[in-house]
Design a protein around this motif. Structure first.
Motif, PDB file in Angstrom:
ATOM      1  N   LEU A  89       0.901  -1.306  -0.033  1.00 32.28           N
ATOM      2  CA  LEU A  89       0.183  -0.025  -0.160  1.00 32.28           C
ATOM      3  C   LEU A  89       0.829   1.297   0.053  1.00 32.28           C
ATOM      4  O   LEU A  89       0.373   2.314  -0.609  1.00 32.28           O
ATOM      5  CB  LEU A  89      -0.890   0.010   1.252  1.00 32.28           C
ATOM      6  N   ALA A  90       2.113   1.101   0.654  1.00 34.48           N
ATOM      7  CA  ALA A  90       3.052   2.280   0.642  1.00 34.48           C
ATOM      8  C   ALA A  90       3.983   2.365  -0.891  1.00 34.48           C
ATOM      9  O   ALA A  90       4.639   3.353  -0.950  1.00 34.48           O
ATOM     10  CB  ALA A  90       4.013   2.188   1.616  1.00 34.48           C
ATOM     11  N   GLY A  91       3.542   1.512  -1.632  1.00 36.97           N
ATOM     12  CA  GLY A  91       4.291   1.461  -3.025  1.00 36.97           C
ATOM     13  C   GLY A  91       5.711   0.923  -3.106  1.00 36.97           C
ATOM     14  O   GLY A  91       6.601   1.138  -3.664  1.00 36.97           O
ATOM     15  N   GLU A  92       6.140   0.323  -1.991  1.00 34.17           N
ATOM     16  CA  GLU A  92       7.323  -0.398  -1.715  1.00 34.17           C
ATOM     17  C   GLU A  92       7.250  -1.958  -1.915  1.00 34.17           C
ATOM     18  O   GLU A  92       5.950  -2.370  -1.851  1.00 34.17           O
ATOM     19  CB  GLU A  92       7.733  -0.227  -0.299  1.00 34.17           C
ATOM     20  N   SER A  93       8.366  -2.514  -2.362  1.00 29.96           N
ATOM     21  CA  SER A  93       8.611  -3.910  -2.821  1.00 29.96           C
ATOM     22  C   SER A  93       9.885  -4.323  -2.064  1.00 29.96           C
ATOM     23  O   SER A  93      11.029  -4.101  -2.626  1.00 29.96           O
ATOM     24  CB  SER A  93       8.706  -4.164  -4.240  1.00 29.96           C
ATOM     25  N   TRP A  94       9.790  -5.043  -1.018  1.00 26.43           N
ATOM     26  CA  TRP A  94      10.940  -5.733  -0.441  1.00 26.43           C
ATOM     27  C   TRP A  94      10.893  -7.182  -0.497  1.00 26.43           C
ATOM     28  O   TRP A  94      10.106  -7.693  -0.884  1.00 26.43           O
ATOM     29  CB  TRP A  94      10.778  -5.477   1.266  1.00 26.43           C
ATOM     30  N   GLY A  95      12.333  -7.712  -0.767  1.00 29.10           N
ATOM     31  CA  GLY A  95      12.478  -9.181  -0.964  1.00 29.10           C
ATOM     32  C   GLY A  95      12.242  -9.938   0.547  1.00 29.10           C
ATOM     33  O   GLY A  95      12.045  -9.292   1.517  1.00 29.10           O
TER      34      GLY A  95
END
Length: 388
Positions: free
Chosen positions: A144-150
């Motif tokens: 929802l924050a527009g972040e993509s973590w592995g």
């Protein structure tokens, strides 16, 4: 399971009833550890797999004027406010608060939000219900924050929730396998480098999860004492962690460190067993894998002293049941679940005999679940196709 409503539908139904359609759905699985117990916080090796039980989070943005709200089908409702005093560590919502709070520390926030949580992961059963919740929550908030973590970064954050917010000094195994499991595979995890090496179960086998229906609270248990003993042993041996120690070095430890010597012996031999188990899986050698699981239980019972009467009884009953290749306690210990490697063509008979035998010796009804290795955490891409 006939008549069972999946957790995604339950979470979605709760959210729609209270607030309407969510903005994001995420899921994360529980896990069972095949071998490599109490080695992760010693920088060692573990061999877990994700199981076919999920925790699902349905999440949407909320107005700034009210605190964030979380509703769990198991525990009820809680209000959270990152800008004020944190929720008490003993409260179930501390896991949810911790994820949001630590993400804010990384500069990641969606402001106020509301979410509903549904799960099939049994709570307190040594199947990592807390990590499944943390990972599912992290995936939803990050999306929802527009972040993509592995998987690794997500797992490290969730481990910090356990260590810094909840007060549980656990290692990284649980959130890492929940976040990064490869479908159809267990994973050999190096808890120092965080490398994950997929391993398939030997052909013709399935994993049975054997719930003793006993429960423990790890934060209030001897878990922290075990970790402290390992750290004392590592300091005496002048190594960074027990992963770096050799078995013969324990002979030098003085009599007053007899407990630390036993704890270290378990960790060193368990690392050896875990690497050998990964090799056995690579070779498709079910008998070798089962024998290593059996030896791991003895070590956990006698050297690490984290088994318990119900777990020992369950393992004995599993060994005597048709199709059992190997069995051991799994998870933090003291109560909860055992795990067995079982011949697939005998799995139903095995489950029935275990349940009958455990009821006879304990008076309790055990739950037995058969599982193949499941997929790690993911976003659920279509909300509309899941009917409430």
């Amino acid at each position: 399971m006939t008549g069972h409503v999946p957790p995604v539908q339950r979470a979605l139904a709760m959210h729609r009833e209270r607030w309407g359609a969510p903005d994001v759905l995420s899921r994360a699985p529980g896990r069972v550890n095949l071998i490599g117990e109490h080695t992760d916080y010693n920088d060692g090796f573990v061999l877990p797999m994700a199981i076919e039980f999920d925790t699902v989070v349905a999440l949407s943005r909320a107005q700034r004027s009210s605190p964030s709200t979380v509703i769990s089908e198991v525990f009820g409702e809680a209000l959270l406010d990152d800008e004020r005093e944190p929720i008490p560590t003993a409260h179930w919502a501390a896991y949810v608060f911790g994820v949001s709070h630590l993400l804010r520390g990384h500069g990641i926030s969606i402001g106020r939000w509301r979410c509903t949580i549904a799960t099939d992961v049994p709570v307190g059963a040594s199947l990592s219900s807390s990590a499944a919740l943390e990972v599912a929550m992290a995936r939803a908030l990050l999306h929802l924050a527009g972040e993509s973590w592995g998987a690794t970064a997500t797992a490290e954050l969730c481990q910090r929730v356990e260590n810094e917010v909840v007060g549980m000094p656990c290692g990284i195994m649980d959130p890492l396998i929940s976040a990064g499991a490869v479908p159809g595979h267990a994973s050999l995890i190096d808890c120092r480098s965080l490398d994950m090496g997929p391993r398939r179960l030997p052909d013709g086998t399935v994993i049975a999860i054997l719930d003793t229906m006993t429960r423990r609270e790890l934060v209030d248990s001897a878990y922290g004492d075990r970790r402290a003993s390992c750290e004392r042993a590592a300091r005496w041996l002048s190594v960074a962690a027990l992963r770096d120690a050799e078995l013969h070095e324990l002979e030098r430890m003085p009599a007053e460190l007899a407990v630390e010597r036993r704890r270290a012996r378990h960790v060193i031999t368990e690392n050896e067993r875990t690497l050998a188990a990964a090799d056995a899986m690579e070779a498709g050698d079910a008998e070798a894998l089962g024998a290593l699981m059996n030896a791991g239980h003895v070590s956990l019972r006698d050297d690490y002293e984290v088994s318990g009467p119900a777990l020992d009884a369950m393992v004995r009953i599993a060994h005597a049941s048709p199709g059992c290749i190997g069995a051991r306690m799994t998870g933090g210990g003291f109560a909860g679940c055992a795990v067995a490697l079982v011949a697939a063509d005998a799995a139903d008979d095995f489950a029935g005999e275990v349940q009958k035998g455990y009821r006879a010796v304990s008076g309790r009804d055990a739950s037995v679940w058969l599982s193949l290795p499941a997929e790690g955490a993911s976003l659920i891409d279509s909300i509309e196709r899941h009917t409430a």
